[in-house]
Design an enzyme around this catalytic site. Structure first.
Site, PDB file in Angstrom:
ATOM      1  N   HIS A  44       0.832  -1.206   0.000  1.00  0.00           N
ATOM      2  CA  HIS A  44       0.000   0.000   0.000  1.00  0.00           C
ATOM      3  C   HIS A  44       0.864   1.252   0.000  1.00  0.00           C
ATOM      4  O   HIS A  44       1.670   1.466   0.904  1.00  0.00           O
ATOM      5  CB  HIS A  44      -0.923   0.016   1.223  1.00  0.00           C
ATOM      6  CG  HIS A  44      -2.046   0.994   1.115  1.00  0.00           C
ATOM      7  ND1 HIS A  44      -3.252   0.676   0.532  1.00  0.00           N
ATOM      8  CD2 HIS A  44      -2.150   2.287   1.484  1.00  0.00           C
ATOM      9  CE1 HIS A  44      -4.053   1.732   0.562  1.00  0.00           C
ATOM     10  NE2 HIS A  44      -3.396   2.719   1.137  1.00  0.00           N
ATOM     11  N   GLU A  74      -9.027   1.519  -2.482  1.00  0.00           N
ATOM     12  CA  GLU A  74      -9.113   1.575  -1.024  1.00  0.00           C
ATOM     13  C   GLU A  74     -10.524   1.908  -0.558  1.00  0.00           C
ATOM     14  O   GLU A  74     -10.748   2.880   0.154  1.00  0.00           O
ATOM     15  CB  GLU A  74      -8.097   2.563  -0.459  1.00  0.00           C
ATOM     16  CG  GLU A  74      -7.883   2.366   1.021  1.00  0.00           C
ATOM     17  CD  GLU A  74      -6.784   3.230   1.598  1.00  0.00           C
ATOM     18  OE1 GLU A  74      -6.466   3.047   2.782  1.00  0.00           O
ATOM     19  OE2 GLU A  74      -6.264   4.106   0.892  1.00  0.00           O
ATOM     20  N   HIS A  81     -13.500   1.820   3.561  1.00  0.00           N
ATOM     21  CA  HIS A  81     -12.482   2.707   4.137  1.00  0.00           C
ATOM     22  C   HIS A  81     -13.009   3.143   5.499  1.00  0.00           C
ATOM     23  O   HIS A  81     -13.361   2.302   6.318  1.00  0.00           O
ATOM     24  CB  HIS A  81     -12.160   3.875   3.198  1.00  0.00           C
ATOM     25  CG  HIS A  81     -10.932   4.614   3.621  1.00  0.00           C
ATOM     26  ND1 HIS A  81     -10.975   5.860   4.216  1.00  0.00           N
ATOM     27  CD2 HIS A  81      -9.622   4.264   3.595  1.00  0.00           C
ATOM     28  CE1 HIS A  81      -9.745   6.247   4.523  1.00  0.00           C
ATOM     29  NE2 HIS A  81      -8.904   5.304   4.158  1.00  0.00           N
ATOM     30  N   HIS A  84      -9.172  -2.007   7.174  1.00  0.00           N
ATOM     31  CA  HIS A  84     -10.232  -1.013   7.396  1.00  0.00           C
ATOM     32  C   HIS A  84     -11.591  -1.613   7.744  1.00  0.00           C
ATOM     33  O   HIS A  84     -12.452  -0.885   8.249  1.00  0.00           O
ATOM     34  CB  HIS A  84     -10.404  -0.077   6.192  1.00  0.00           C
ATOM     35  CG  HIS A  84      -9.364   0.983   6.076  1.00  0.00           C
ATOM     36  ND1 HIS A  84      -9.292   2.067   6.923  1.00  0.00           N
ATOM     37  CD2 HIS A  84      -8.339   1.124   5.204  1.00  0.00           C
ATOM     38  CE1 HIS A  84      -8.271   2.828   6.581  1.00  0.00           C
ATOM     39  NE2 HIS A  84      -7.668   2.276   5.543  1.00  0.00           N
ATOM     40  N   HIS A 135      -2.647  -3.171   4.681  1.00  0.00           N
ATOM     41  CA  HIS A 135      -1.871  -2.267   5.539  1.00  0.00           C
ATOM     42  C   HIS A 135      -2.502  -2.231   6.941  1.00  0.00           C
ATOM     43  O   HIS A 135      -3.148  -1.277   7.331  1.00  0.00           O
ATOM     44  CB  HIS A 135      -1.738  -0.868   4.943  1.00  0.00           C
ATOM     45  CG  HIS A 135      -3.016  -0.166   4.589  1.00  0.00           C
ATOM     46  ND1 HIS A 135      -3.999  -0.726   3.816  1.00  0.00           N
ATOM     47  CD2 HIS A 135      -3.462   1.084   4.899  1.00  0.00           C
ATOM     48  CE1 HIS A 135      -4.993   0.136   3.670  1.00  0.00           C
ATOM     49  NE2 HIS A 135      -4.694   1.243   4.328  1.00  0.00           N
ATOM     50  N   ASP A 147       2.214   1.899   3.900  1.00  0.00           N
ATOM     51  CA  ASP A 147       1.309   3.053   3.822  1.00  0.00           C
ATOM     52  C   ASP A 147       2.065   4.359   3.627  1.00  0.00           C
ATOM     53  O   ASP A 147       1.592   5.422   4.013  1.00  0.00           O
ATOM     54  CB  ASP A 147       0.420   3.128   5.070  1.00  0.00           C
ATOM     55  CG  ASP A 147      -0.890   3.878   4.829  1.00  0.00           C
ATOM     56  OD1 ASP A 147      -1.164   4.253   3.679  1.00  0.00           O
ATOM     57  OD2 ASP A 147      -1.636   4.089   5.808  1.00  0.00           O
TER      58      ASP A 147
END
Length: 416
Positions: free
Chosen positions: A37, A145, A172, A213, A234, A342
């Site tokens: 990511h 994402e 997300h 997420h 991530h 990230d």
């Protein structure tokens, strides 16, 4: 501990035995890092108005007026052979606007790859990744994402796959009618019937389901229904940093049973509860001081500078990242952990000495110091995620005779 003693301790910790750096270099030369990511595309859009001519990626972008964490020299120094470029858009962009904005982001990634053909090449399969990395380039993959980016339509999901999107994070920061976010109130109770159709269609077209997420209930539901391995592109370990974005041990074990991979995030707030508390306190102090922007430590004035002197930043370094990697390896196994730093999505933050894409070897040196074998280091760097990609492609081949379904989210604003 005085500042001098603190830095001496950090330097001692960062200086591995002489044999370790050459060993890490050999491992990463054979198995260059695949990171899950990176948000460079969004940073170029928001900080540079999507103008690639305003950012020269052949130079050190950390020195720009609006610094970035990614550039070609640092990718080479970091031994990166594959990168999932995120085509992130904010969770409050929905419906047809979300589809259009996602197309804009995909276009930025495609333009980056075309602008620097000596450094990047678009990869659509695991075989592509292996070939491109072996040629000394960065295999460039695309990850979306958030499930809001398909605008509630499986047709959009399929077309994004045709444009090279290899994974989609199901949510997300906001819950959808069909899948719940870890940082919002539940709406779907895990996965709605349409959510299950989304996962099934991702399996059919060879797109990886990404469970970073999502809520615990949604993660469990995805693992119930997916025929292919999943990734957390991530995310870190909740047992070490109790954040809803991190993954609890029970679900780490389920991801292992699914054949998936958890790719560790480098954001200090997801690595250290102490750092997260410090960061929240500093943001509150800045707000109380009437500051619109949060200046870096050492550059603040007035009341915030006083706060900084009274509240030293907790140390988060390569050892902290390694703790999360090692915990996931202990709970889920060495076959089920990877890296999703990230970078360019963590606002210039990062562990000590790990503020950009050149820093991956520090993590591998720390793990080598702890006794990790070359084989396990290579699994972490790329072997595990390549195995997932291979299996996702195999499942898609198995499902090739299944026709597409023209289902839409019943609650979507784009439903006719």
């Amino acid at each position: 501990m005085t500042a001098v003693l603190l830095w001496a301790a950090l330097l001692a910790q960062a200086a591995p035995p002489a044999a370790i750096p050459p060993r890490v270099d050999r491992v990463l030369a054979r198995a260059p890092v695949i990171d899950g990511h990176n948000d460079l595309a969004w940073e170029i859009r928001t900080e540079y108005d999507a103008r690639l001519d305003a950012v020269d990626l052949t130079r050190d972008t950390s020195r720009l007026t609006k610094p970035l964490q990614t550039d070609i020299p640092r990718l080479k120094k970091g031994r990166v052979g594959g990168q999932f470029w995120s085509v992130y858009i904010p969770a409050d962009v929905t419906g047809a606007a979300a589809v259009q904005t996602t197309l804009d982001q995909i276009d930025i990634v495609h333009r980056i790859v075309r602008r620097y053909p000596q450094a990047f090449e678009l990869a659509r399969t695991a075989a592509d990744v292996r070939r491109i990395a072996a040629a000394g380039k960065v295999a460039s993959m695309i990850g979306m994402e958030g499930g809001h980016q398909i605008g509630g339509r499986l047709s959009a999901l399929r077309e994004f796959r045709n444009l090279g999107v290899l994974y989609m994070t199901l949510t997300h920061g906001k819950s959808l009618g069909w899948a719940d976010s870890s940082t919002d109130a539940a709406r779907a109770g895990g996965l709605s019937p349409f959510g299950r159709q989304v996962v099934a269609e991702m399996n059919r077209v060879g797109m990886i389901a990404d469970v970073s997420h999502v809520s615990d209930a949604t993660m469990a539901a995805v693992l119930d229904v997916s025929r292919a391995p999943v990734i957390a592109s991530h995310s870190s370990a909740r047992a070490l940093a109790d954040r809803p974005r991190n993954i609890p041990d029970a679900l780490l074990r389920r991801i292992a049973a699914n054949g998936g991979v958890v790719m560790v995030n480098f954001y200090p707030a997801f690595l250290s509860e102490a750092w997260n508390g410090w960061d929240n306190g500093r943001r509150a102090a800045a707000k109380q001081a009437g500051l619109q922007d949060l200046p870096p430590v050492g550059r603040a004035n007035g009341a915030l500078a006083d706060w900084d002197r009274a509240h030293p930043e907790p140390v988060v370094d390569a050892a902290t990242v390694a703790n999360h990697v090692a915990h996931i390896a202990r709970v889920a196994g060495h076959d089920h952990v990877g890296i999703g730093a990230d970078f360019d999505g963590i606002s210039g933050a990062g562990p000590v000495g790990m503020k950009g894409v050149d820093s991956y070897p520090l993590l591998f040196a720390e793990l080598a110091r702890r006794g990790w074998s070359d084989a396990d280091l290579a699994k972490l760097s790329q072997g595990n995620v390549l195995r997932v990609m291979d299996r996702v492609e195999a499942v898609a081949r198995e499902l090739a005779s299944v026709p597409p379904v023209d289902a839409n989210d019943p609650g979507s604003a784009t439903t006719p």
